[in-house]
Write a protein that holds these residues in place. Structure first.
Motif, PDB file in Angstrom:
ATOM      1  N   VAL A  32       0.444  -1.022   0.146  1.00  0.00           N
ATOM      2  CA  VAL A  32      -0.415   0.201  -0.373  1.00  0.00           C
ATOM      3  C   VAL A  32       0.582   1.140   0.155  1.00  0.00           C
ATOM      4  O   VAL A  32       1.228   1.976  -1.230  1.00  0.00           O
ATOM      5  CB  VAL A  32      -0.710  -0.128   1.217  1.00  0.00           C
ATOM      6  CG1 VAL A  32      -2.375   1.495   0.982  1.00  0.00           C
ATOM      7  CG2 VAL A  32      -1.964  -1.023   1.292  1.00  0.00           C
ATOM      8  N   ARG A  46      -9.263  -1.073   9.296  1.00  0.00           N
ATOM      9  CA  ARG A  46      -9.188  -2.834   9.088  1.00  0.00           C
ATOM     10  C   ARG A  46      -7.743  -2.911  10.279  1.00  0.00           C
ATOM     11  O   ARG A  46      -7.551  -2.428  10.597  1.00  0.00           O
ATOM     12  CB  ARG A  46      -9.244  -3.452   7.610  1.00  0.00           C
ATOM     13  CG  ARG A  46      -7.249  -2.896   7.758  1.00  0.00           C
ATOM     14  CD  ARG A  46      -7.409  -3.064   6.072  1.00  0.00           C
ATOM     15  NE  ARG A  46      -8.499  -1.476   5.143  1.00  0.00           N
ATOM     16  CZ  ARG A  46      -7.701  -1.833   3.644  1.00  0.00           C
ATOM     17  NH1 ARG A  46      -7.681  -2.589   3.316  1.00  0.00           N
ATOM     18  NH2 ARG A  46      -8.882  -0.525   3.087  1.00  0.00           N
ATOM     19  N   GLU A  48      -4.843  -4.675  11.834  1.00  0.00           N
ATOM     20  CA  GLU A  48      -3.567  -4.596  11.634  1.00  0.00           C
ATOM     21  C   GLU A  48      -3.144  -5.742  12.597  1.00  0.00           C
ATOM     22  O   GLU A  48      -2.616  -5.838  13.427  1.00  0.00           O
ATOM     23  CB  GLU A  48      -3.104  -3.505  10.830  1.00  0.00           C
ATOM     24  CG  GLU A  48      -2.919  -2.094  11.880  1.00  0.00           C
ATOM     25  CD  GLU A  48      -2.564  -1.340  11.851  1.00  0.00           C
ATOM     26  OE1 GLU A  48      -3.122  -0.932  10.596  1.00  0.00           O
ATOM     27  OE2 GLU A  48      -1.582  -0.707  12.183  1.00  0.00           O
ATOM     28  N   CYS A  50       1.567  -6.271  13.059  1.00  0.00           N
ATOM     29  CA  CYS A  50       2.480  -5.802  13.032  1.00  0.00           C
ATOM     30  C   CYS A  50       4.355  -6.394  13.025  1.00  0.00           C
ATOM     31  O   CYS A  50       3.629  -7.213  14.049  1.00  0.00           O
ATOM     32  CB  CYS A  50       2.510  -4.042  13.118  1.00  0.00           C
ATOM     33  SG  CYS A  50       3.794  -3.657  14.488  1.00  0.00           S
ATOM     34  N   PHE A  87       2.933  -0.798   4.893  1.00  0.00           N
ATOM     35  CA  PHE A  87       1.530  -1.273   5.208  1.00  0.00           C
ATOM     36  C   PHE A  87       1.412  -2.010   3.893  1.00  0.00           C
ATOM     37  O   PHE A  87       1.766  -1.551   3.210  1.00  0.00           O
ATOM     38  CB  PHE A  87       0.892  -0.066   4.750  1.00  0.00           C
ATOM     39  CG  PHE A  87       0.678   0.256   6.001  1.00  0.00           C
ATOM     40  CD1 PHE A  87       1.637   1.589   6.641  1.00  0.00           C
ATOM     41  CD2 PHE A  87      -0.439   0.055   7.007  1.00  0.00           C
ATOM     42  CE1 PHE A  87       1.381   1.938   8.043  1.00  0.00           C
ATOM     43  CE2 PHE A  87      -0.809   0.529   8.344  1.00  0.00           C
ATOM     44  CZ  PHE A  87       0.063   1.479   8.590  1.00  0.00           C
ATOM     45  N   ALA A  89      -1.553  -4.531   2.353  1.00  0.00           N
ATOM     46  CA  ALA A  89      -3.005  -5.033   2.695  1.00  0.00           C
ATOM     47  C   ALA A  89      -3.043  -6.274   2.025  1.00  0.00           C
ATOM     48  O   ALA A  89      -3.117  -7.121   0.789  1.00  0.00           O
ATOM     49  CB  ALA A  89      -3.976  -3.964   1.831  1.00  0.00           C
ATOM     50  N   HIS A  94      -7.518  -6.903   6.117  1.00  0.00           N
ATOM     51  CA  HIS A  94      -6.927  -6.419   6.400  1.00  0.00           C
ATOM     52  C   HIS A  94      -5.315  -5.776   6.418  1.00  0.00           C
ATOM     53  O   HIS A  94      -4.839  -5.754   5.377  1.00  0.00           O
ATOM     54  CB  HIS A  94      -5.916  -7.936   7.466  1.00  0.00           C
ATOM     55  CG  HIS A  94      -6.362  -9.012   8.311  1.00  0.00           C
ATOM     56  ND1 HIS A  94      -7.776  -9.328   7.264  1.00  0.00           N
ATOM     57  CD2 HIS A  94      -7.036  -9.741   9.132  1.00  0.00           C
ATOM     58  CE1 HIS A  94      -8.224 -10.537   8.115  1.00  0.00           C
ATOM     59  NE2 HIS A  94      -7.935 -10.464   8.937  1.00  0.00           N
ATOM     60  N   TYR A  95      -4.563  -5.612   7.509  1.00  0.00           N
ATOM     61  CA  TYR A  95      -2.870  -4.816   7.258  1.00  0.00           C
ATOM     62  C   TYR A  95      -2.181  -5.919   7.786  1.00  0.00           C
ATOM     63  O   TYR A  95      -2.331  -5.940   9.039  1.00  0.00           O
ATOM     64  CB  TYR A  95      -3.350  -3.300   7.288  1.00  0.00           C
ATOM     65  CG  TYR A  95      -3.853  -2.586   6.291  1.00  0.00           C
ATOM     66  CD1 TYR A  95      -3.621  -2.001   5.309  1.00  0.00           C
ATOM     67  CD2 TYR A  95      -4.148  -1.436   6.890  1.00  0.00           C
ATOM     68  CE1 TYR A  95      -3.861  -1.227   4.541  1.00  0.00           C
ATOM     69  CE2 TYR A  95      -4.915  -0.357   6.402  1.00  0.00           C
ATOM     70  CZ  TYR A  95      -5.096  -0.096   4.745  1.00  0.00           C
ATOM     71  OH  TYR A  95      -4.965   0.994   4.335  1.00  0.00           O
ATOM     72  N   VAL A  97       1.657  -5.340   8.762  1.00  0.00           N
ATOM     73  CA  VAL A  97       2.975  -3.848   8.175  1.00  0.00           C
ATOM     74  C   VAL A  97       4.129  -4.898   8.584  1.00  0.00           C
ATOM     75  O   VAL A  97       4.542  -5.043   9.992  1.00  0.00           O
ATOM     76  CB  VAL A  97       2.088  -3.239  10.150  1.00  0.00           C
ATOM     77  CG1 VAL A  97       3.386  -1.737   9.746  1.00  0.00           C
ATOM     78  CG2 VAL A  97       0.656  -2.681   9.670  1.00  0.00           C
TER      79      VAL A  97
END
Ligand SMILES: Nc1nc2c(ncn2[C@@H]2O[C@H](COP(=O)(O)OP(=O)(O)OP(=O)(O)O)[C@@H](O)[C@H]2O)c(=O)[nH]1
Ligand SMILES: [Mg+2]
Length: 218
Positions: A32, A46, A48, A50, A87, A89, A94-95, A97
């Motif tokens: 992204v 949404r 996420e 990480c 980021f 997607a 969902h993300y 990270v």
């Protein structure tokens, strides 16, 4: 003081969870954006998760393994290569990270200070952040620089889970020793999720477990 939580290795998720994980991660994944300031974060619209950890611990490689892409997240031998919050997607739901590594000593001090400040603001202030996977090199265990991040997450009440990386590089005896070290260190942290996941991005260990954990947590 310890929290008295018994830490264990993550159990293999049931077949339904594994299938949910497989489906989520075999769908489309797109880069992204790379973010260098809090103002650049995409809308928190949404859930996420990480991936945090010392420089070179294997964050980008783990994202590549999870998404089954060779080069989605840049993985390299040059520590400190990932300098932005990247980021990705996962479908539209969902993300994922990829964070800049911490504890990289050779970058200019001002640059390090800037990343660390961004990392801290992000970890403490992102409403849609469901869980922080803290990657720990299985050859080294939890170090002082990891402790700083773990304390920050305790203070911010952000749940984190430890993922041991590069288990293909250690023996069974080393595995047992590092698990004990991590369990001991986690006892002091209220924000720690009580299961540890062992992974190898190289050989695939733990990857389907982690996919299932991410797909079924939110
Ligand atoms: N043997 C082995 N090597 C790995 C594994 N995961 C990562 N590596 C290697 O470790 C090095 C660093 O991996 P990266 O994924 O770039 O690490 P990173 O945490 O993203 O590093 P920064 O972005 O610099 O903080 C690379 O040479 C990878 O090939 C693994 O599971 N097994
Ligand atoms: Mg990286």
């Amino acid at each position: 003081m310890t929290t008295g939580v018994p830490f264990t290795l993550a159990e293999t998720p049931d077949n339904a969870a594994l299938e949910t994980g497989r489906l989520l991660f075999c769908g489309p994944v797109e880069f992204v954006k790379g973010v260098v300031a809090m103002s650049g974060l995409p809308p928190a619209d949404r859930p996420e998760v990480c991936f945090a950890g010392r420089s070179n611990v294997g964050k980008s490689s783990l994202i590549n393994a999870l998404t089954n892409r060779k080069n989605l997240a840049r993985a390299s031998n040059t520590p400190g290569r990932t300098q932005e919050i990247n980021f990705f997607a996962l479908g539209e739901t969902h993300y994922l990270v990829d964070l800049p590594g911490y504890g990289y000593a050779e970058a200019p001090l001002a640059v390090v200070a800037k990343w660390q400040a961004l990392l801290k603001s992000y970890l403490a202030g992102r409403a849609s952040l469901r869980r922080v996977f803290v990657l720990v090199d299985s050859r080294h265990g939890i170090k002082d620089v990891d402790e700083e991040i773990l304390k920050l997450m305790d203070r911010s009440a952000v749940a984190f889970q430890v993922v041991l990386t590069k288990v293909d590089k250690i023996s069974l005896a080393q595995k047992e020793a590092v698990i004990e070290q991590v369990k001991g260190a986690l006892g002091k942290h209220v924000a720690a999720y009580p299961e540890i996941i062992l992974t190898s991005s190289e050989k695939g260990d733990g990857i389907e477990v982690l996919r299932a954990v991410i797909a079924t947590m939110m």
